[in-house]
Design a protein around this motif. Structure first.
Motif, mmCIF file in Angstrom:
data_model
loop_
_atom_site.group_PDB
_atom_site.id
_atom_site.type_symbol
_atom_site.label_atom_id
_atom_site.label_comp_id
_atom_site.label_asym_id
_atom_site.label_seq_id
_atom_site.Cartn_x
_atom_site.Cartn_y
_atom_site.Cartn_z
ATOM 1 N N ARG A 59 10.270 -4.419 1.839
ATOM 2 C CA ARG A 59 11.386 -3.913 2.652
ATOM 3 C C ARG A 59 12.476 -3.507 1.680
ATOM 4 O O ARG A 59 13.103 -4.325 1.040
ATOM 5 N N ASP A 82 12.552 -13.201 3.997
ATOM 6 C CA ASP A 82 13.011 -12.495 5.199
ATOM 7 C C ASP A 82 14.533 -12.363 5.218
ATOM 8 O O ASP A 82 15.080 -11.296 5.522
ATOM 9 N N ALA A 83 15.223 -13.462 4.913
ATOM 10 C CA ALA A 83 16.686 -13.431 4.956
ATOM 11 C C ALA A 83 17.254 -12.504 3.890
ATOM 12 O O ALA A 83 18.139 -11.685 4.155
ATOM 13 N N PRO A 120 17.279 -3.566 15.864
ATOM 14 C CA PRO A 120 17.852 -4.067 14.607
ATOM 15 C C PRO A 120 18.615 -2.964 13.882
ATOM 16 O O PRO A 120 18.112 -1.860 13.731
ATOM 17 N N THR A 169 16.503 -8.866 4.723
ATOM 18 C CA THR A 169 17.288 -8.410 5.871
ATOM 19 C C THR A 169 18.737 -8.152 5.487
ATOM 20 O O THR A 169 19.328 -7.149 5.897
ATOM 21 N N PRO A 207 17.786 -3.377 4.485
ATOM 22 C CA PRO A 207 17.818 -4.152 5.722
ATOM 23 C C PRO A 207 17.692 -3.281 6.948
ATOM 24 O O PRO A 207 18.309 -2.234 7.073
ATOM 25 N N GLY A 208 16.903 -3.734 7.897
ATOM 26 C CA GLY A 208 16.806 -3.080 9.198
ATOM 27 C C GLY A 208 16.514 -1.611 9.097
ATOM 28 O O GLY A 208 15.660 -1.165 8.347
ATOM 29 N N ARG A 231 26.084 -10.993 5.384
ATOM 30 C CA ARG A 231 26.277 -9.799 6.226
ATOM 31 C C ARG A 231 26.720 -8.632 5.349
ATOM 32 O O ARG A 231 27.854 -8.175 5.395
#
Length: 935
Positions: A871, A843-844, A934, A847, A874-875, A612
């Motif tokens: 990407r 993906d993890a 998201p 993100t 994240p988000g 996180r």
């Protein structure tokens, strides 16, 4: 306002900004007499459509808690009922309006922030604070905190100060330009003055308006005609004050005494002044000469011509006359309405020891502590000790003053007070308290190697006086040695040996083997450290767990940092996340907000491993902002680790280099281990395995508690991918010594991953595998060998690693395990199987914002033939500022605006303003929609 166009334009713009709904903070900085007060008067006069509150720091009031803050808030207390209950109660307690738990300065700050926002809800609010250099400590802390959190409340907070004020935005107020200075000087010079004399006056005053007006005032025509006095090196401020003193000295005796009473009485209360004058036998007519001389105005309130007039009257007073004025003010001050100010006057009126006054000061100290005014309590207690004849009582009061100074953060003042306390008789409990406080000061001032000897000496003295305090002090001494790390020399062994010897009578040797139930938390921590150092990891793990069982965030905050190390030694992810969450919750709800920066940093580090990153960054930013308002910032270890995992090379290296510099400057070798680990993480993520190998090797050269195992995990990966299989195997085996005793999913997953990377345990020889392609010994095999026993063993290790990490709450190591497993599968030409691991890994990692590792996963996916959408972050965080992201996540979690404001130390109006911007950026219209977006 002559020559002040730039300053006036700035102040006019400030008023326009708050009319438009924005908040502003400004410090008018300049020397005494520069014109700051005149500019504040202009600002107040121009704020015709808003509400205005004014306050000023007063030199005699610097030791009375919240005295200036009450001036700011008193006109606004009609809005007090609009605040949340905890804030309302804290502010009422701080101001003595009601009884309650002593409030933390930060919750008082949040209450004042809310009060200003509520007062500005219908029209802009201007708060003006003059002479900020004389604010009492608590008012300064709270107002600085509020200034840093104002945003969209339509509030302006403007200070005037002689020096830079706590890093707030400032407008320098310099001397007048030459032409304006000449014009101002000509307006007060009597008759013709020689041009050379005029030039000298201008040069000496440097355009200072007050000096231009005042210095020529008491000069004789001869001095003005033939030379402006004798050249002097006296500072300009002192010369202006001396000029005021000469003018005061020319007044009648009763006028001088009345002026002194007005200077000593800090609130400007005219009726109180007249009552004191009556006690002193001074008639009201005595005020006329001072008013005629332009030194003071006695209207609704006492208003001095300039603060230097007050200072001049006070500093020039005869001590006996000053005591008489204090005695008169004490006599007319209401003992029920203002007991502390009455006690303060009585203390300064006393000639020698006076137990009655000392006891009254002690009661004032108790009231100050109840309001959270620790510095004020210390001042009351110090003066009480001075007035105390009995040596035992004097020592007890001095010790209490030292404890209050420590609690206020004034560590430098504590040793002298402790030395004074020891001059009198102290019972064993008092002596133990002295030694305990001396140890706490030593650890607070320096948590590295320099603190070890004094802490050990103090702990040894405490062993007979207070065994519990001795254990706490030994923990601090060992902690300082652990912090010193590779700089500690033999200090750690000496500290452990001293603790074992001195505390053997308290069953710590037995506790080191069994951690007997009923031990206090410090005892259990000490037992674990003794076992770890003397018996090894396997013997220590049960004691680490016992210590963690004993430590609770709401009672053992001094041990929280040690708990942060122990959770890694036992590899307990559940406890890591739960303990850090409880620590933050207690710091917020329990009103111990001064400890919140440490708790937030602790929690932020846990959230990194949970994947996180955005939440971790928010907490670390909050910790830094809060620390700026309350004291030293937490060291940037967690921030460096987070930056390394984010994988942006230059920003990460900047933070890591700063951490390395801090470590060297403070003798904190443990931080060097963190810096090396962070570099290894960064370079492993970027695929620079040789650099990662060098960094991880450096990080694991010393057995730093907790850090060494982080570094070993990175060393295994870096060495294996660099082709140095001997180094990988050696690191794998060292890691096993730490994971095997813990036997948790986190430990088992970490070891399984190391086993997979380093290959079968028998592999110790160096390999000739190409470093660019190598991932483990089995990687050197051809696709035809993919089913070989060695490959099967490696794959089984990868699978166990993924399964074990999946059983934890740590998404980051799970994603990294999937990445490494997917890389291994792809190199064995098992593309379909590789994609099954690489997709969730990519993906993890993308993100959570681990860009280096996510890019690695993306390259591997491309190599399997899969298209990868890049990407970069994240988000949708690329669209939101960090603060907007925090607010959006809290709103999505169902928090109300006041609740969000309480968490982030913002006013609800600012939260609402940011939410409107968030809604616009994300294209949503409600909190319900926000929950499905998201962030």
């Amino acid at each position: 306002m002559r020559g002040r166009r730039r300053e006036l334009e700035t102040l006019d713009r400030l008023l326009r900004d708050i009319q438009d709904g924005r908040s502003r903070v400004l410090v008018l900085r300049g020397e005494a007499g520069a014109g700051k007060t005149a500019l504040l008067d202009y600002l107040v006069d121009q704020a015709r459509t808003g509400r205005v509150v004014t306050a000023a720091g007063v030199e005699p009031e610097t030791e009375l808690a919240y005295s200036a803050l009450q001036q700011v808030c008193a006109p606004l207390l009609g809005h007090l009922d609009r605040l949340p209950d905890p804030q309302r109660d804290a502010l009422a307690t701080a101001f003595g309006l009601s009884a309650g738990r002593p409030p933390d300065a930060l919750i008082v700050g949040l209450a004042v922030l809310g009060l200003l926002a509520e007062a500005a809800a219908d029209r802009p609010l201007l708060c003006v604070v003059d002479d900020a250099q004389w604010l009492d400590r608590m008012s300064e802390v709270v107002l600085t905190f509020v200034a840093r959190r104002l945003d969209a409340e339509s509030v302006a907070l403007v200070f005037a100060a002689r020096e830079a004020f706590n890093g707030l935005p400032e407008l320098p107020v310099a001397g007048l330009p030459d032409a304006d200075a000449r014009a101002l000087l000509d307006s007060v010079l009597p008759g013709l003055v020689d041009a050379r004399v005029r030039d000298r006056i201008l040069a000496e005053t440097r355009g200072n308006p007050l000096a231009l007006l005042e210095l020529p005032r008491d000069r004789t025509p001869a001095e003005l005609a033939f030379g402006f006095g004798t050249p002097t090196a006296t500072p300009l401020q002192d010369r202006v004050e001396e000029g005021f003193q000469r003018r005061i000295a020319a007044l009648p005796a009763d006028t001088r005494r009345l002026l002194l009473a007005a200077a000593v009485e800090p609130t400007g209360d005219v009726p109180l002044l007249w009552r004191a004058a009556a006690v002193l036998g001074i008639a009201p007519e005595a005020a006329v000469p001072a008013e005629t001389a332009g030194l003071v105005e006695l209207g609704a309130r006492v208003r001095f011509r300039h603060p230097l007039v007050r200072a001049a009257a006070w500093h020039a007073a005869d001590p006996a006359e000053l005591r008489a004025v204090h005695a008169a003010l004490a006599e007319v001050t209401d003992a029920d309405q203002d007991p502390d100010r009455r006690a303060w006057h009585r203390a300064h009126a006393a000639v020698g020891p006076n137990e009655e006054v000392a006891a009254e000061l002690e009661r004032s100290a108790d009231r100050a502590l109840a309001r959270g005014g620790r510095a004020a309590a210390a001042a009351f207690l110090e003066r009480a000790a001075e007035l105390t004849l009995d040596s035992g009582t004097r020592s007890a009061r001095t010790l209490a003053a030292a404890q209050a100074r420590f609690a206020s953060g004034a560590f430098a003042q504590v040793p002298a007070l402790l030395a004074a306390a020891e001059l009198g008789p102290l019972d064993p409990a008092g002596q133990a308290a002295v030694e305990r406080l001396r140890a706490r000061v030593a650890f607070a001032v320096n948590t590295g190697r320099a603190a070890v000897p004094p802490l050990l000496a103090t702990a040894a003295r405490l062993a007979e006086l207070d065994p519990a305090a001795a254990r706490e002090t030994f923990v601090s001494a060992i902690g300082a040695a652990l912090n010193a790390g590779r700089f500690a020399g033999d200090d750690l062994r000496l500290a452990i040996d001293a603790a074992t010897t001195a505390t053997s009578g308290d069953n710590l040797r037995q506790a080191a083997g069994a951690a007997a139930a009923g031990d206090d938390p410090a005892g259990r921590v000490l037992a674990a450290l003794i076992a770890w150092h003397g018996c090894g990891q396997a013997a220590a793990v049960p004691l680490f767990r016992a210590a963690l069982d004993a430590i609770t965030p709401d009672q053992d905050l001094d041990l929280l940092w040690m708990a942060g190390l122990f959770v890694h030694e036992v590899w307990d992810d559940e406890r890591f996340l739960d303990l850090t969450e409880r620590a933050v919750a207690f710091a917020r709800a329990g009103r111990t907000l001064s400890l919140l920066p440490t708790a937030l940093t602790f929690r932020g580090s846990a959230l990194i491993y949970a994947g996180r990153f955005a939440d971790s960054s928010d907490l670390l930013d909050e910790a830094e902002a809060l620390a700026r308002a309350t004291g030293p910032s937490p060291h940037p270890a967690a921030a460096a680790i987070l930056a390394a995992y984010r994988g942006r090379r230059e920003p990460a290296l900047e933070l890591i280099d700063a951490l390395t510099a801090d470590a060297g400057a403070g003798g904190m070798g443990w931080l060097l281990g963190v810096a090396g680990y962070s570099r290894a993480v960064l370079f492993n993520g970027l695929g620079d395995y040789q650099a990662a190998l060098a960094a991880a090797t450096a990080a694991t050269e010393h057995e730093d508690l907790a850090v060494v195992q982080w570094g070993l995990a990175e060393l295994v990966e870096a060495a294996a991918r660099s082709g140095d299989l001997a180094a990988a195997a050696k690191a794998r085996d060292r890691l096993a010594e730490r994971t095997a005793p813990a036997d948790t999913p986190w430990a088992r997953g970490t070891q399984a991953l190391a086993d997979a990377l380093a290959g079968p345990a028998a592999t110790t020889a160096t390999s000739t595998v190409n470093p660019a392609d190598a991932a483990s010994p089995a990687d050197a095999a051809s696709p035809a060998d993919a089913a070989s026993p060695a490959a099967a063993t490696v794959e089984d290790s990868y699978r166990r690693a993924v399964a074990e990490f999946a059983a934890t709450r740590l998404d980051l190591p799970l994603a990294r395990a999937r990445l490494l497993y997917g890389e291994w599968l792809r190199r064995h030409d098992r593309r379909a199987d590789a994609r099954e691991q690489l997709r969730p890994a990519h993906d993890a990692l993308a993100t959570m914002g681990a860009e280096g590792f996510a890019d690695r996963a993306g390259r591997e996916l491309l190599a399997t033939g899969e298209t990868v959408r890049k990407r970069s972050s994240p988000g949708v965080r690329v669209e939101l500022t960090p603060q907007e992201g925090q607010i959006a996540r809290l709103a999505a979690a169902g928090r109300t605006n006041p609740e969000i404001g309480a968490v982030l130390f913002l006013s609800p109006r600012t939260v609402e303003w940011h939410l409107r911007k968030v809604f616009g950026k994300l294209g949503v219209t409600s909190r319900r929609e926000l929950q499905s977006t998201p962030i």
